[in-house]
Design a protein around this motif. Structure first.
Motif, PDB file in Angstrom:
ATOM      1  N   VAL A   1      38.235  23.786  32.380  1.00 32.08           N
ATOM      2  CA  VAL A   1      37.824  25.297  32.807  1.00 32.08           C
ATOM      3  C   VAL A   1      36.772  25.828  33.234  1.00 32.08           C
ATOM      4  O   VAL A   1      36.577  26.877  33.723  1.00 32.08           O
ATOM      5  N   GLU A   2      35.447  25.292  32.556  1.00 35.03           N
ATOM      6  CA  GLU A   2      34.667  25.303  33.104  1.00 35.03           C
ATOM      7  C   GLU A   2      34.461  25.366  34.470  1.00 35.03           C
ATOM      8  O   GLU A   2      33.438  25.851  35.151  1.00 35.03           O
ATOM      9  N   SER A   3      34.367  23.824  35.005  1.00 32.68           N
ATOM     10  CA  SER A   3      34.125  23.160  36.396  1.00 32.68           C
ATOM     11  C   SER A   3      35.383  24.417  37.216  1.00 32.68           C
ATOM     12  O   SER A   3      34.484  24.384  38.512  1.00 32.68           O
ATOM     13  N   LEU A   4      36.577  24.746  36.421  1.00 35.86           N
ATOM     14  CA  LEU A   4      37.276  25.317  37.560  1.00 35.86           C
ATOM     15  C   LEU A   4      36.603  26.521  37.870  1.00 35.86           C
ATOM     16  O   LEU A   4      36.239  27.218  38.538  1.00 35.86           O
ATOM     17  N   VAL A   5      35.530  27.171  36.788  1.00 35.40           N
ATOM     18  CA  VAL A   5      35.411  28.747  37.201  1.00 35.40           C
ATOM     19  C   VAL A   5      33.827  28.384  38.024  1.00 35.40           C
ATOM     20  O   VAL A   5      34.246  28.867  39.361  1.00 35.40           O
ATOM     21  N   PHE A   6      33.286  27.151  38.162  1.00 38.23           N
ATOM     22  CA  PHE A   6      31.980  27.414  38.975  1.00 38.23           C
ATOM     23  C   PHE A   6      32.855  27.326  40.348  1.00 38.23           C
ATOM     24  O   PHE A   6      32.129  27.607  41.096  1.00 38.23           O
ATOM     25  N   GLU A   7      33.577  25.916  40.606  1.00 43.77           N
ATOM     26  CA  GLU A   7      34.623  26.338  41.661  1.00 43.77           C
ATOM     27  C   GLU A   7      34.763  27.972  42.258  1.00 43.77           C
ATOM     28  O   GLU A   7      34.857  27.625  43.350  1.00 43.77           O
ATOM     29  N   LEU A   8      35.957  28.437  41.353  1.00 45.90           N
ATOM     30  CA  LEU A   8      36.227  29.744  41.570  1.00 45.90           C
ATOM     31  C   LEU A   8      34.900  30.662  41.968  1.00 45.90           C
ATOM     32  O   LEU A   8      34.915  31.275  43.606  1.00 45.90           O
ATOM     33  N   MET A   9      34.076  30.409  41.953  1.00 52.56           N
ATOM     34  CA  MET A   9      32.559  31.414  42.226  1.00 52.56           C
ATOM     35  C   MET A   9      32.203  31.240  42.910  1.00 52.56           C
ATOM     36  O   MET A   9      31.617  32.101  43.851  1.00 52.56           O
ATOM     37  N   ASP A  10      31.957  29.935  42.832  1.00 53.70           N
ATOM     38  CA  ASP A  10      31.280  29.456  44.567  1.00 53.70           C
ATOM     39  C   ASP A  10      32.557  29.381  45.884  1.00 53.70           C
ATOM     40  O   ASP A  10      32.011  29.284  47.327  1.00 53.70           O
ATOM     41  N   GLY A  11      33.150  30.308  46.147  1.00 49.67           N
ATOM     42  CA  GLY A  11      34.306  30.184  46.745  1.00 49.67           C
ATOM     43  C   GLY A  11      35.161  29.506  47.358  1.00 49.67           C
ATOM     44  O   GLY A  11      35.169  29.069  48.881  1.00 49.67           O
TER      45      GLY A  11
ATOM     46  N   PRO B   1      46.143  28.556  48.690  1.00 49.50           N
ATOM     47  CA  PRO B   1      46.598  28.092  47.171  1.00 49.50           C
ATOM     48  C   PRO B   1      46.514  26.350  47.403  1.00 49.50           C
ATOM     49  O   PRO B   1      46.205  25.667  45.891  1.00 49.50           O
ATOM     50  N   ASP B   2      46.887  25.677  48.031  1.00 51.62           N
ATOM     51  CA  ASP B   2      46.957  23.952  48.590  1.00 51.62           C
ATOM     52  C   ASP B   2      45.953  23.144  47.573  1.00 51.62           C
ATOM     53  O   ASP B   2      45.851  22.041  47.206  1.00 51.62           O
ATOM     54  N   HIS B   3      44.885  24.275  47.786  1.00 52.12           N
ATOM     55  CA  HIS B   3      43.519  23.265  47.503  1.00 52.12           C
ATOM     56  C   HIS B   3      43.154  23.304  45.813  1.00 52.12           C
ATOM     57  O   HIS B   3      42.582  22.758  45.557  1.00 52.12           O
ATOM     58  N   LEU B   4      43.891  24.062  45.637  1.00 50.55           N
ATOM     59  CA  LEU B   4      43.647  24.517  44.246  1.00 50.55           C
ATOM     60  C   LEU B   4      44.664  24.205  43.329  1.00 50.55           C
ATOM     61  O   LEU B   4      44.276  23.362  43.032  1.00 50.55           O
ATOM     62  N   LYS B   5      45.532  23.570  44.107  1.00 48.77           N
ATOM     63  CA  LYS B   5      46.442  23.107  43.602  1.00 48.77           C
ATOM     64  C   LYS B   5      46.696  21.385  43.634  1.00 48.77           C
ATOM     65  O   LYS B   5      46.122  20.909  42.435  1.00 48.77           O
TER      66      LYS B   5
END
Length: 658
Positions: free
Chosen positions: A396-406, A411-415
């Motif tokens: 979850v922390e790594s996912l937050v960092f990816e979202l933080m960096d934009g 949605p396809d990239h997220l999946k």
């Protein structure tokens, strides 16, 4: 005890809990008992923020100095007279580690201490609110010791002296009382307030030691709102006693307020710096360099002086790292701020003039935390990424960092990012249906039941029905019927089958039944032997029971009584007078098949017949068959004639002569 265990686990920060666990382990290895005392217990009980920790052991705390340093603690100062160590642990944890002592005062301000137990140590303290202890030992963890009822004074928000001579013995307690009242907003009880005023007038403070004066001056710097405490001490006249060159006018009050705002913003993001080192330059902003140097020399914690001097250098190094390429992305800057020393982060957030650094701090306070709200927990649940998985928090922390960096706006990239972390779907559940086992005790139905009854030698349901019809016809006839004797079975009949019902009639009169009725009875009971009929009124049994042999005298009083087919009851002997009414109530409905009587052995019948006197059967008067009776017409049975008894005697005598 459970309440204080909860408070220790919920009110203390993780770094404070870690520091206590380190000291507990050291005390356990040395075989010493350890307690949390003083202001920490007071703040836990009152709900105030726990700023620092006071810990004591029943032993010499100075001998544990090396053990504490090996465990990661930094010794910032010590007191030989009080056998105490001033320790700093990672996470800005300020701790005072001492020994349990008992103290006497031969002269005011000059204590003499000796080792003692925990209760004696509590009784030597200044105020009852500070004279409480919590056990940190394994067998009694969380146990509260309050010998002076300090909890009551905390509820009343009052400071009460432990000893009536407290201000005389240690005059610095008057300065401490004013500092605590300014911080907590409390007052003093009546007696304590009276002694406080007396101490001010008498000048008890002149007997205070230099160590005590420097200790109280340093505690002002460690306050969360030092300017308020400084003004209170100045108004009470104590500031000139502990630091003559220090006044509230020499502090930069506006910058102190702005520093508190930066500290609050960092605390909201999970960074908890100690503001003391950053407070000192602002509290002494208008003092000369010599006054500042002399002021620092009075502090008992030498390590705190080093923190003040090194703070500017640490802040500059952190600012250089924050503006480098290694912290260009938001996630990189975020990681850097959380890994740096909290006091240095507070210093650059408050004092840096760089627009790039201030922009990053603005994003750190407002924009970057919003990435946590963008975590697609619903999609993760569909892809079986749940908290129970190993490494869930790190993912979850790594996912937050990816979202933080934009990087995961599509949605396809997220999946696609979540797919490698999704565990395989579990196999579908297998439902095994067990075959239904055949019933072992299943009863035969329909023709199979009838065939089973025929093979076993038992009368069928049809035979039972014919027997019931014949019994109803006998009951409706005007003449009494001479029923056959109880049948004797040729072979034993199983108990499970339902045999036909046999009407049993006791011999009462000499008249015989019509021929059609006798033939129907004989046809309905194929298993019974033909026996001579005895003259008696018609009687239909509710329930098939073995026939009883009735003496001739009782036969005069018996009468046939028809019973409905729905209710089954054993046959009863009724008086002759009621035969007329009973014959009228006999319905013409079919009676249900009832269980057959158990077969009676021939030998048993012979024994019964031998005991009962048998009279000669009465002569049956030959009469024509009764006329058919229309449906619904009432039939009345005529009572048997009494003159038939002598004729029966003659018939019995005639049989003997034959």
């Amino acid at each position: 005890m459970a309440d204080y265990i909860y408070l220790l686990e919920s009110r203390l920060s993780k770094d404070q809990q870690h520091a206590l666990n380190v000291l507990r382990e050291i005390a356990r290895e040395r075989g010493l008992t350890i307690f949390l005392v003083g202001g920490a217990v007071r703040d836990l009980t009152s709900g105030s923020p726990v700023r620092d920790l006071d810990v004591v052991v029943q032993g010499n705390a100075l001998k544990l100095k090396k053990d504490i340093e090996k465990a990661g603690g930094i010794i910032s100062g010590e007191s030989d007279a009080g056998q105490a160590l001033f320790v700093r642990f990672p996470g800005s944890v300020r701790l005072e580690f001492g020994s349990t002592l008992t103290t006497t005062y031969p002269k005011p301000g000059k204590p003499v201490s000796k080792p003692a137990g925990i209760l004696d140590d509590l009784r030597r303290r200044d105020f009852t609110a500070n004279a409480m202890a919590l056990s940190l030992n394994a067998g009694s963890f969380g146990l509260l010791m309050d010998p002076l009822n300090g909890v009551a004074d905390i509820e009343n928000r009052e400071l009460r002296l432990v000893s009536n001579y407290g201000f005389i013995e240690d005059p610095i307690r008057m300065v401490r009382a004013a500092r605590l009242m300014a911080r907590l907003g409390w007052g003093m009880d009546e007696k304590t307030q009276s002694r406080y005023e007396t101490g001010k007038q008498e000048g008890y403070i002149s007997a205070a030691s230099a160590f005590s004066r420097g200790y109280e001056a340093e505690e002002v710097v460690h306050e969360e709102d030092p300017i308020r405490v400084l003004k209170r001490l100045e108004s009470e006249g104590w500031l000139k006693e502990i630091a003559p060159f220090w006044t509230a006018a020499k502090a930069n009050e506006a910058e102190l307020e702005r520093l508190r705002e930066s500290q609050t913003q960092l605390q909201m993001q999970g960074i908890h710096p100690s503001p003391a080192a950053a407070n000192f330059p602002l509290l002494t902003a208008k003092m000369s360099a010599k006054e500042i140097a002399d002021f620092k020399a009075t502090f008992p914690r030498v390590g705190f002086v080093r923190e003040i001097e090194n703070l500017e250098t640490e802040a500059k190094d952190l600012a250089a790292q924050l503006t480098a390429k290694t912290a260009a992305l938001p996630s990189q800057a975020w990681k850097l701020l959380y890994s740096a020393k909290p006091e240095a982060v507070l210093q650059i957030a408050f004092s840096s003039k760089s627009s790039a650094i201030q922009a990053k701090f603005k994003s750190f306070f407002t924009e970057w935390p919003q990435a946590k709200q963008k975590v697609p927990y619903a999609l993760m649940q569909e892809m079986r990424i749940v908290p129970e998985l190993a490494g869930y928090d790190a993912f979850v922390e790594s996912l937050v960092f990816e979202l933080m960096d934009g990087k995961l706006t599509d949605p396809d990239h997220l999946k696609a990012f979540l797919e490698p972390f999704s565990p395989p779907a579990p196999p579908p559940p297998v439902h095994l249906r067990r075959p239904r086992a055949p019933k072992k005790d299943a009863k035969p139905k329909g023709r199979a039941k009838k065939q089973a009854a025929d093979e076993s030698g038992e009368p069928s349901d049809q035979a039972a029905t014919n027997s019931d019809e014949a019994a109803a016809e006998i009951a409706s006839s005007s003449a009494p019927v001479a029923a056959p004797a109880p049948p004797v079975a040729k072979k034993a009949i199983p108990a499970k089958a339902a045999p036909a019902k046999v009407a049993v009639v006791q011999p009462v009169a000499a008249k015989t039944a019509p021929a059609k009725a006798v033939k129907s009875i004989a046809a309905s009971a194929p298993a019974a032997k033909a026996t001579p009929l005895k003259a008696a009124p018609a009687k239909v049994a509710k329930k098939a029971v073995p026939a009883k042999v009735v003496p001739a005298k009782a036969a005069k009083k018996t009468v046939a009584k028809a019973v409905p087919a729905k209710k089954s009851a054993p046959s009863k002997v009724a008086p002759a007078k009621s035969s007329k009414a009973s014959a009228q109530k006999a319905p013409a409905k079919k009676q249900a098949a009832k269980p057959a009587p158990k077969p009676v052995a021939k030998a048993a019948l012979k024994k019964v017949a031998a005991k009962v006197p048998v009279k000669a059967p009465l002569k049956a008067a030959a009469k024509p068959a009764p006329k058919p009776v229309a449906k619904g017409a009432k039939v009345v049975a005529k009572p048997a004639a009494k003159k038939t008894v002598p004729a029966a005697k003659k018939t019995a005598a005639a049989k003997k002569r034959r």
